[in-house]
Design an enzyme around this catalytic site. Sequence first.
Site, PDB file in Angstrom:
ATOM      1  N   GLU A 176       0.823  -1.217   0.000  1.00  9.41           N
ATOM      2  CA  GLU A 176       0.000   0.000   0.000  1.00  9.41           C
ATOM      3  C   GLU A 176       0.852   1.260   0.000  1.00  9.41           C
ATOM      4  OE1 GLU A 176      -4.235  -1.034   2.094  1.00  9.41           O
ATOM      5  OE2 GLU A 176      -3.097   0.592   2.965  1.00  9.41           O
ATOM      6  N   HIS A 226       7.563 -26.470  -2.055  1.00 14.94           N
ATOM      7  CA  HIS A 226       6.908 -27.581  -2.750  1.00 14.94           C
ATOM      8  C   HIS A 226       5.733 -27.113  -3.588  1.00 14.94           C
ATOM      9  CE1 HIS A 226       9.223 -30.692  -0.486  1.00 14.94           C
ATOM     10  NE2 HIS A 226       9.394 -29.630   0.290  1.00 14.94           N
ATOM     11  N   LYS A 283     -13.391   1.231  -2.133  1.00 16.21           N
ATOM     12  CA  LYS A 283     -14.417   1.446  -1.103  1.00 16.21           C
ATOM     13  C   LYS A 283     -15.555   2.284  -1.677  1.00 16.21           C
ATOM     14  CE  LYS A 283     -11.583   1.265   3.134  1.00 16.21           C
ATOM     15  NZ  LYS A 283     -11.126   1.983   4.308  1.00 16.21           N
TER      16      LYS A 283
HETATM   17  O1  PA5 Z   1      -4.134   1.085   5.292  1.00 10.60           O
HETATM   18  C1  PA5 Z   1      -5.293   1.416   5.148  1.00 10.60           C
HETATM   19  O2  PA5 Z   1      -5.636   2.595   5.176  1.00 10.60           O
HETATM   20  C2  PA5 Z   1      -6.392   0.398   4.974  1.00 10.60           C
HETATM   21  O3  PA5 Z   1      -5.929  -0.887   4.828  1.00 10.60           O
HETATM   22  C3  PA5 Z   1      -7.256   0.487   6.203  1.00 10.60           C
HETATM   23  O4  PA5 Z   1      -6.526   0.157   7.328  1.00 10.60           O
HETATM   24  C4  PA5 Z   1      -8.477  -0.420   6.095  1.00 10.60           C
HETATM   25  O5  PA5 Z   1      -9.177  -0.105   4.937  1.00 10.60           O
HETATM   26  C5  PA5 Z   1      -9.372  -0.261   7.308  1.00 10.60           C
HETATM   27  O6  PA5 Z   1      -9.755   1.070   7.452  1.00 10.60           O
HETATM   28  P1  PA5 Z   1     -10.433   1.584   8.778  1.00 10.60           P
HETATM   29  O7  PA5 Z   1      -9.476   1.404   9.881  1.00 10.60           O
HETATM   30  O8  PA5 Z   1     -10.730   3.015   8.511  1.00 10.60           O
HETATM   31  O9  PA5 Z   1     -11.674   0.753   8.977  1.00 10.60           O
END
Ligand code: PA5
Length: 435
Positions: free
Chosen positions: A285, A306, A420
């Site tokens: 990310e 494997h 989202k």
């Molecule tokens: O790194 C990120 O921003 C995402 O992976 C969020 O952690 C994930 O979408 C969960 O978001 P939230 O904590 O707002 O529910």
Amino acid sequence: MIKVDISNVWGEIALPDLLAMEKEVSAAHNTLKDGTGAGNDFLGWETLPVAEPTEEMKRIQVAADRIRSDSDVFVVIGIGGSYLGPRAAIELLQGPNHNIGKGKGNPQIFFAGNGLSTRHWNELCRLLEGKDFSIAIISKSGTTTEPAIATRALRWMLERKYGTEGARKRTYAITDPSKGALRQMATEEGWESFVIPPNVGGRFSVLTPVGLLPMAVAGIDIAKVMKGAYEAMKTYDLRSFENPAWQYAAVRNLLYRRGKAIELFESFEPGFKMFGGWWQQLFGESEGKDGKGIFPVTAEFTADLHSLGQMIQAGERNIFETMVRFDAPENKYTIPSDWKNLDGLNYLEGRTLDYVDEKAYLGTVAAHVDGGVPVITMDVGELNDEKLGEMFYFLELSCGISAYLLGVNPFNQPGVELYKRNMFQLLGKPGYETK
Ligand code: PA5
């Protein structure tokens, strides 16, 4: 200090290539520490570690002790950065089967709201039957669909079982200090709540209550985890190639520039799988932007040798590996003798399992390097609570430096937001009809 061994990358890059990056790496590290780069409003993770427990950590420990004494099961609701860190910590230190045989006093820990599978939900309901349980709802935004659905369902289960007041005492919220639906719910319902600092992004939040409360419920010493991270914060501030974070960040970028676009992050420990998942989100990310980024994949050896072994050895030469090694535990298993020796294993009689593991590691590295796959080895040393904190901080720092070397903002995730938003539109969420 975590040791980064880069001796098995020299077939692909040369020492002068690495040394030529010194200014670039130094600039990336300075940008991170001085807060002058893109995403600098999300640098709160840099200074989270503390040498001594804070008041909030003490409150987390009190809540964890209560959960441990009144619950057979603790359900942690969250997804992505609000889920992977605590699960990674618990499974790395306690193994993937940590729940077996646990109950009140040392509760089982299950995770919910990290997907939309009805089968997974049905299984959780079965696991909770007849059990005393508590829940922690973790969401920074407080609006993510998957955890929101799980929250609604689990709240009702709690209320049916314990009544409104009983349910209130068994619900904990971890979210933004002022924004989002979860904060509002926590305030209105009177749940005990903990704060995710607004300047700490989800994937960098493991050393906030997001990771600390579930770890404490699992019996992990969170003061030691934080102490390990605190020492790491000082140790890895070193501004030279003696800093293993520099070595890791620079070498992976050099390899990427040579066409190695996939990084396999592996260990010979089954408990490492979710830690690999946490790393995967951290680097994926942070770096996957603007048409750039090393694709992060995690694997467990020897099991995956494997399955993925053939591809690693002889598939497209666009892979490099980072192998994470831990000291062997003190409790050894020694291979016994068998007078019939039908399995032909007597040549290993008296050898420990660690000995075989070490040879498997050496044999794998040699084979993969021969096959044109550079291997970085990360030697962590003894695995314990403090070391876990050190690993989290070390990798977060390496990630920040690495992403700046790549030329991207390490701290946003526009792609995740897009999915989202599309989902909200398809589901008909009010306000998203035409976006
Ligand atoms: O790194 C990120 O921003 C995402 O992976 C969020 O952690 C994930 O979408 C969960 O978001 P939230 O904590 O707002 O529910």
